[in-house]
Design a protein around this motif. Sequence first.
Motif, PDB file in Angstrom:
ATOM      1  N   GLY A   1       1.572   8.107 -14.316  1.00 12.01           N
ATOM      2  CA  GLY A   1       1.620   9.388 -13.730  1.00 12.01           C
ATOM      3  C   GLY A   1       1.107  10.524 -14.482  1.00 12.01           C
TER       4      GLY A   1
ATOM      5  N   PHE B   1       0.858   6.009  -8.016  1.00  8.94           N
ATOM      6  CA  PHE B   1       0.953   7.091  -9.286  1.00  8.94           C
ATOM      7  C   PHE B   1       1.919   6.818 -10.179  1.00  8.94           C
ATOM      8  CE2 PHE B   1       1.981  11.328 -10.865  1.00  8.94           C
ATOM      9  CZ  PHE B   1       0.724  11.859 -11.471  1.00  8.94           C
TER      10      PHE B   1
ATOM     11  N   GLY C   1       8.477  -5.032  -7.805  1.00 13.56           N
ATOM     12  CA  GLY C   1       8.986  -4.927  -6.316  1.00 13.56           C
ATOM     13  C   GLY C   1       8.421  -3.677  -5.848  1.00 13.56           C
TER      14      GLY C   1
ATOM     15  N   THR D   1       4.389   4.232 -10.351  1.00 10.34           N
ATOM     16  CA  THR D   1       4.534   3.007 -10.967  1.00 10.34           C
ATOM     17  C   THR D   1       3.508   2.914 -12.276  1.00 10.34           C
ATOM     18  OG1 THR D   1       3.666   1.824  -9.188  1.00 10.34           O
ATOM     19  CG2 THR D   1       5.795   1.825  -9.187  1.00 10.34           C
TER      20      THR D   1
ATOM     21  N   LYS E   1       0.687  -1.356   0.010  1.00 10.00           N
ATOM     22  CA  LYS E   1      -0.133  -0.041  -0.042  1.00 10.00           C
ATOM     23  C   LYS E   1       0.936   1.233  -0.059  1.00 10.00           C
ATOM     24  CE  LYS E   1      -2.506   2.872   2.731  1.00 10.00           C
ATOM     25  NZ  LYS E   1      -2.310   3.732   3.938  1.00 10.00           N
TER      26      LYS E   1
HETATM   27  C1  LIG Z   1      -8.853  11.854  -6.428  1.00 10.11           C
HETATM   28  C2  LIG Z   1      -7.806  10.914  -7.166  1.00 10.11           C
HETATM   29  C3  LIG Z   1      -7.227  11.559  -8.354  1.00 10.11           C
HETATM   30  C4  LIG Z   1      -6.458  11.174  -8.956  1.00 10.11           C
HETATM   31  N1  LIG Z   1      -5.702  11.712 -10.115  1.00 10.11           N
HETATM   32  C5  LIG Z   1      -4.470  11.047 -10.998  1.00 10.11           C
HETATM   33  C6  LIG Z   1      -3.942  11.865 -11.891  1.00 10.11           C
HETATM   34  O1  LIG Z   1      -4.115  13.046 -12.025  1.00 10.11           O
HETATM   35  N2  LIG Z   1      -3.337  11.249 -12.533  1.00 10.11           N
HETATM   36  C7  LIG Z   1      -2.860   9.784 -12.629  1.00 10.11           C
HETATM   37  O2  LIG Z   1      -2.174   9.269 -13.469  1.00 10.11           O
HETATM   38  N3  LIG Z   1      -3.492   9.164 -11.524  1.00 10.11           N
HETATM   39  C8  LIG Z   1      -4.598   9.905 -10.936  1.00 10.11           C
HETATM   40  N4  LIG Z   1      -5.037   9.038  -9.844  1.00 10.11           N
HETATM   41  C9  LIG Z   1      -5.071   7.774  -9.841  1.00 10.11           C
HETATM   42  C10 LIG Z   1      -3.871   7.315  -9.076  1.00 10.11           C
HETATM   43  O3  LIG Z   1      -2.752   7.572  -9.592  1.00 10.11           O
HETATM   44  C11 LIG Z   1      -3.900   5.706  -8.786  1.00 10.11           C
HETATM   45  O4  LIG Z   1      -5.226   5.435  -8.028  1.00 10.11           O
HETATM   46  C12 LIG Z   1      -2.679   5.341  -8.130  1.00 10.11           C
HETATM   47  O5  LIG Z   1      -2.532   3.880  -8.042  1.00 10.11           O
HETATM   48  C13 LIG Z   1      -2.698   5.708  -6.553  1.00 10.11           C
HETATM   49  O6  LIG Z   1      -1.443   5.451  -5.724  1.00 10.11           O
HETATM   50  P1  LIG Z   1      -1.621   5.237  -4.434  1.00 10.11           P
HETATM   51  O7  LIG Z   1      -0.002   4.975  -3.882  1.00 10.11           O
HETATM   52  O8  LIG Z   1      -2.112   6.068  -3.823  1.00 10.11           O
HETATM   53  O9  LIG Z   1      -2.299   3.979  -4.611  1.00 10.11           O
HETATM   54  P2  LIG Z   1      -2.448   2.375  -3.517  1.00 10.11           P
HETATM   55  O10 LIG Z   1      -3.917   2.091  -3.650  1.00 10.11           O
HETATM   56  O11 LIG Z   1      -1.544   2.705  -2.503  1.00 10.11           O
HETATM   57  O12 LIG Z   1      -1.816   1.457  -4.679  1.00 10.11           O
HETATM   58  C14 LIG Z   1      -2.197   1.312  -6.080  1.00 10.11           C
HETATM   59  C15 LIG Z   1      -1.029   0.169  -6.506  1.00 10.11           C
HETATM   60  O13 LIG Z   1       0.272   0.935  -6.636  1.00 10.11           O
HETATM   61  C16 LIG Z   1       0.974  -0.291  -5.966  1.00 10.11           C
HETATM   62  N5  LIG Z   1       2.127   0.615  -5.242  1.00 10.11           N
HETATM   63  C17 LIG Z   1       1.645   1.772  -4.242  1.00 10.11           C
HETATM   64  N6  LIG Z   1       2.951   2.208  -3.832  1.00 10.11           N
HETATM   65  C18 LIG Z   1       3.878   1.467  -4.509  1.00 10.11           C
HETATM   66  C19 LIG Z   1       5.355   1.401  -4.431  1.00 10.11           C
HETATM   67  N7  LIG Z   1       5.940   2.304  -3.592  1.00 10.11           N
HETATM   68  N8  LIG Z   1       6.012   0.545  -5.118  1.00 10.11           N
HETATM   69  C20 LIG Z   1       5.411  -0.460  -5.649  1.00 10.11           C
HETATM   70  N9  LIG Z   1       4.112  -0.497  -5.790  1.00 10.11           N
HETATM   71  C21 LIG Z   1       3.262   0.520  -5.217  1.00 10.11           C
HETATM   72  C22 LIG Z   1      -0.039  -1.026  -4.995  1.00 10.11           C
HETATM   73  O14 LIG Z   1       0.636  -2.113  -4.706  1.00 10.11           O
HETATM   74  C23 LIG Z   1      -1.211  -0.991  -5.762  1.00 10.11           C
HETATM   75  O15 LIG Z   1      -0.999  -2.043  -6.632  1.00 10.11           O
HETATM   76  C24 LIG Z   1      -6.132   9.751  -9.152  1.00 10.11           C
HETATM   77  C25 LIG Z   1      -6.765   8.815  -8.277  1.00 10.11           C
HETATM   78  C26 LIG Z   1      -7.699   9.583  -7.279  1.00 10.11           C
HETATM   79  C27 LIG Z   1      -8.466   8.666  -6.154  1.00 10.11           C
END
Ligand SMILES: Cc1cc2nc3c(=O)[nH]c(=O)nc-3n(C[C@H](O)[C@H](O)[C@H](O)COP(=O)(O)OP(=O)(O)OC[C@H]3O[C@@H](n4cnc5c(N)ncnc54)[C@H](O)[C@@H]3O)c2cc1C
Length: 857
Positions: free
Chosen positions: A524, A519, A574, A521, A446
């Motif tokens: 983005g 975001f 990873g 990986t 997460k």
């Molecule tokens: C309000 C909102 C706005 C958004 N706007 C954009 C946008 O403008 N542009 C865009 O590209 N996306 C956008 N998104 C989508 C967002 O990029 C993805 O939901 C992304 O997966 C969020 O990353 P997280 O670390 O919060 O997610 P998590 O739910 O924690 O993880 C998502 C996935 O990524 C993996 N992961 C997380 N951290 C790591 C890490 N450090 N190493 C390896 N794997 C990892 C997790 O295992 C999981 O598979 C938006 C989402 C929301 C809810």
Amino acid sequence: MVIISINYAIAKCTGHSQFAPIATWVFNIAVLFANDWFSGYHYSALHPALKFMDDLSGLHPRWYINFNISMLRLIAFNMDYYWAYRRTGTQDRGADLNYKERTSTYHPTEMYNYWNYVAFVLYPPLYLAGPIMSFNDFLWQLRRPTHIPLRGVLNYLFRFVVCILTLEFVLHFMYVIAIKDRQAWQGDSAADIGFIGFWNLVIIWLKLLVPWRFFRLWALADGIDPPENMIRCVANNYSVFGFWRSWHRSYNLWIVRYIYVPLGGTQNVLFTTILIFTFVALWHDLSFKLLAWGWLISLFFIPELSARYLLPQSKYGDKWWYRHVCAIGAVGNMLMLVSANLVGFAVGTEGMSFMLSRMFSDWDGIRFIPILYETLYKTMADIHALDIKGDIVIPSSPGFEQAIARKSGTSVLRAGYVITPATVADIPPAIEFALSRLPPLEIAVKGGGCHSSTNSSTQGGLVIDLSKLKAVEVKDDKEWGKVVAVQGGCIWRDVYEKLKPLDLIVVGGNVSFVGVGGFTTGGGYSSLSAELGLAIDNLVEAEVVLADGSVVRCSEKQEPDLFWAIRGGGNQFGIVTEFVFKAHPARGPAITGTLVYPATDQQGQLAPAALDNVLKALHEFLPTQGTNSWLNLVFGRAPTSPYLPAVMIFPYIDGKDGTTALAEKALKPLLDAMPPYIPAQLETKATFYDVSRAPEVFLDHAPPRYAVGAASFGDLNDMIVREVFNEWVKYSDQEETRGTMVMFEFGKKGKIDSVAPTATAFPLREPHYYSVITARHGRHTNPEHDRSARDWVSSVCGIIKKHNQEKLCTPANFALGPEYESQEEVYGVNLTRLRKLKAKYDPKKVWRRGWIIEPEA
Ligand SMILES: Cc1cc2nc3c(=O)[nH]c(=O)nc-3n(C[C@H](O)[C@H](O)[C@H](O)COP(=O)(O)OP(=O)(O)OC[C@H]3O[C@@H](n4cnc5c(N)ncnc54)[C@H](O)[C@@H]3O)c2cc1C
């Protein structure tokens, strides 16, 4: 009350002067001695005629015994006040605070008043025995009550009853206390005596656990959440440090805050340890016997301290032999602790010498030594797999619900373990632990927890929650200029807060609470991407923990395959623990806001002309669009009755020239072509950081469950937009689906598409726009509706994909979940190479949440 009031007066009179802590400590230790010396004071000592008052001893005649606990609260108040006065600690950010923050965040000094102080010192549930908490924590919980679900309290009550029954059971059926008291071990073997001693210790542990749990339960039922004591069983401790930390834990936390850290912490460990144990011993009982015990215990720390110094975990923690060396040391520690406690609390010196004589008198006794060692060693090696500095939470732990929570309730699964590493070195043991279970546990990672799928969660497996890995550091790089090293658990807000004062930006999320990990990986996209590319196009280096637990750095020059794969390959290669991004000079000021066009006429009937007008204006605007702008066409309903549907435009237009003139010029054609029905709500935001925080107010109050999906398309196609609009109007007409939104994003094609689809693992490089569809079940928290929400999002994506001649893919960030999109759709042309690299970096599919890549055979 006299003692309590004098202590208060000391705090108030000494204020923030350096004399305050000294006066507080001297007074309280003097009271401790005086209480003991005068056995709680007698009125007859003042005048013999007052002796009758001594006979009215009240409910709690030996009050001075419990005063030891009260004294900790008196010191806590004075020290917290002293630090608040000096502004030492964290400033209140107005958000909900966790335990650590509640202790270190100070209150306004006027809150440190007499009545709050008396309430804290005499709070009934914790008055007699604790658990002990800091004044800051207590007051925060009064000011902003923490949410303690009734279910959690009942669960705790149930576990408390089980503890009492276990104690009853052991006392009833195992006569080890009687055997110990009567020294009835003649004829027993060394192993028998060992077990008698062991069970005596377990009973002592349970005996203390019951009152502590009782008082905490009382406080929880009253809405106050104090720290838990005895978080680890006595039989599950192999480190002398760990033993003390988890035994009387709330006292330990008190010692760390009010003695250990002020005295220099890790700078003088041995000195502070001896001083602390002197205090602990005297605090327990003012006798030389206990003082000697305290000093002896301090010596027990020496072997562990030396081992930590010679073989630091940060340096050797990822070596295969490290765990075994720790296990050998742990067995030594364990034997030392057990012997000390057996002598002190269980079988005494007679029992111990009898046991030693039995150990060496015959073959059975001698055999007992290696068997004991072997058994302990195996257990220790196993336990040590999870010897981490971070937190471990299991379903019965108090913070479990919070630990598995995600931004959207649709993403929650009930994990078996949630591990929150405090350092990168905590991750390899966590992976090893998961894989060493039979059957191995599924691992989920997460980051910010924002994805609406369940990819960052697992049912019954182990979650590695990166939320404590939050360091952000700006550096100068010979090749790239200014770069920013961001740890994998950051959200974008952490990064922007660091960069804002330096007038720098990176290509990050448009919404500041989105996690950097998922975001990046996943590619983005940002409003800055038209000009600066995707987040991965700005990534220059990364640190990754691989499936075998090794920690590697990768870039174009070092491990280029891995570097290629993590840029779009999602979570399949990873855990990225550090991203190094290229930094750019800050942009802005920018114009953002909302242009609203009601989609109904005066009578409330749908008026397709409104949408037609918006589409016409967009067709005129898009060919002139520069790289400084990003535009969203949004369908959403008014927040109040009759919840009329509206077509909106959310622009982001960067001034670029340092003023808003350029932005205003860019927006003008759109406003001229079609003035909004409601006066344009446009604002100027100074930086990209401010822009990213703007949607927070709205999104923070978003319903707890939502489903997000997306589809990409090559050009603005009116037919698609109209069809989607009609579907949306129909679907969002119900109370529970009213929050549903559709968003078409328009960024200038150019920088993103200038990179080849195979240059990174992110495949979507053809010219395209995005649509993001969010289905919300506004007033419902019912998981049963998740499926229908996702199905609807998927069906709307289907409309766009049906018209999509280019067959564009849907990368992981915007995809709904593995039940809806195939691997081919998510990884596109890169799937074949990704499969090859999966075989190289994760052949056993340790990373198997989300869109699993099958390793090439
Ligand atoms: C309000 C909102 C706005 C958004 N706007 C954009 C946008 O403008 N542009 C865009 O590209 N996306 C956008 N998104 C989508 C967002 O990029 C993805 O939901 C992304 O997966 C969020 O990353 P997280 O670390 O919060 O997610 P998590 O739910 O924690 O993880 C998502 C996935 O990524 C993996 N992961 C997380 N951290 C790591 C890490 N450090 N190493 C390896 N794997 C990892 C997790 O295992 C999981 O598979 C938006 C989402 C929301 C809810």
